[in-house]
Design a protein around this motif. Structure first.
Motif, PDB file in Angstrom:
ATOM      1  N   PHE A   3      46.005 118.308  52.218  1.00  0.00           N
ATOM      2  CA  PHE A   3      44.763 117.540  52.178  1.00  0.00           C
ATOM      3  C   PHE A   3      43.578 118.400  52.623  1.00  0.00           C
ATOM      4  N   LYS A   4      42.391 117.951  52.275  1.00  0.00           N
ATOM      5  CA  LYS A   4      41.187 118.640  52.729  1.00  0.00           C
ATOM      6  C   LYS A   4      41.101 118.568  54.251  1.00  0.00           C
ATOM      7  N   LEU A  32      44.768 116.263  45.541  1.00  0.00           N
ATOM      8  CA  LEU A  32      45.151 116.038  46.936  1.00  0.00           C
ATOM      9  C   LEU A  32      44.288 116.856  47.889  1.00  0.00           C
ATOM     10  N   ASP A  33      43.937 118.074  47.490  1.00  0.00           N
ATOM     11  CA  ASP A  33      43.169 118.934  48.388  1.00  0.00           C
ATOM     12  C   ASP A  33      41.694 118.546  48.503  1.00  0.00           C
ATOM     13  N   LEU A  35      41.072 115.246  49.322  1.00  0.00           N
ATOM     14  CA  LEU A  35      41.173 114.007  50.096  1.00  0.00           C
ATOM     15  C   LEU A  35      41.159 114.250  51.597  1.00  0.00           C
ATOM     16  N   THR A  36      40.480 113.357  52.294  1.00  0.00           N
ATOM     17  CA  THR A  36      40.560 113.277  53.750  1.00  0.00           C
ATOM     18  C   THR A  36      41.315 111.998  54.073  1.00  0.00           C
ATOM     19  N   THR A  37      42.358 112.089  54.859  1.00  0.00           N
ATOM     20  CA  THR A  37      43.145 110.897  55.190  1.00  0.00           C
ATOM     21  C   THR A  37      42.400 110.052  56.218  1.00  0.00           C
ATOM     22  N   LEU A  71      41.215 108.858  51.655  1.00  0.00           N
ATOM     23  CA  LEU A  71      42.441 108.172  51.257  1.00  0.00           C
ATOM     24  C   LEU A  71      42.657 106.995  52.198  1.00  0.00           C
ATOM     25  N   ALA A  78      50.765 109.881  48.384  1.00  0.00           N
ATOM     26  CA  ALA A  78      50.187 111.229  48.353  1.00  0.00           C
ATOM     27  C   ALA A  78      51.199 112.260  48.866  1.00  0.00           C
TER      28      ALA A  78
END
Length: 97
Positions: A3-4, A32-33, A35-37, A71, A78
């Protein structure tokens, strides 16, 4: 890195969307890279269950706010994608202004 960033909160304002409203947003592919969870922990039972989407949406929920993608729901989806060496995830993206 998958993830980012890994976050542990929702920095955007409450949008009040319910499942029916989310289902009206067409899914798109999200990297995916990018996205911030919004959660930093995951229940492994959710990750490993075959029917983990039985009662929920088939697609992850992502909130776009201030140039970032968060996200909100679908962390287990993910991670499954990442474990299968996929770089993208199908998600419903809600644009907040």
């Amino acid at each position: 890195m998958i993830f980012k960033r890994v976050g542990d909160s929702r920095p955007y304002p409450d949008h009040g969307y319910v499942q029916k409203q989310w289902s009206e947003i067409p899914p798109v592919q999200v990297r995916l890279d990018q996205l911030t969870t919004t959660k930093s922990t995951l229940d492994l039972n959710n990750l490993l269950e075959d029917d983990s989407t039985f009662y929920g949406d088939l697609f992850a929920h992502v909130v776009a706010w201030r140039g970032e993608l968060y996200l909100e729901d679908g962390l287990h989806r993910a991670l499954r994608a990442a474990l299968q060496q996929r770089q993208t995830l199908h998600a419903r993206v809600l644009e907040l202004h």
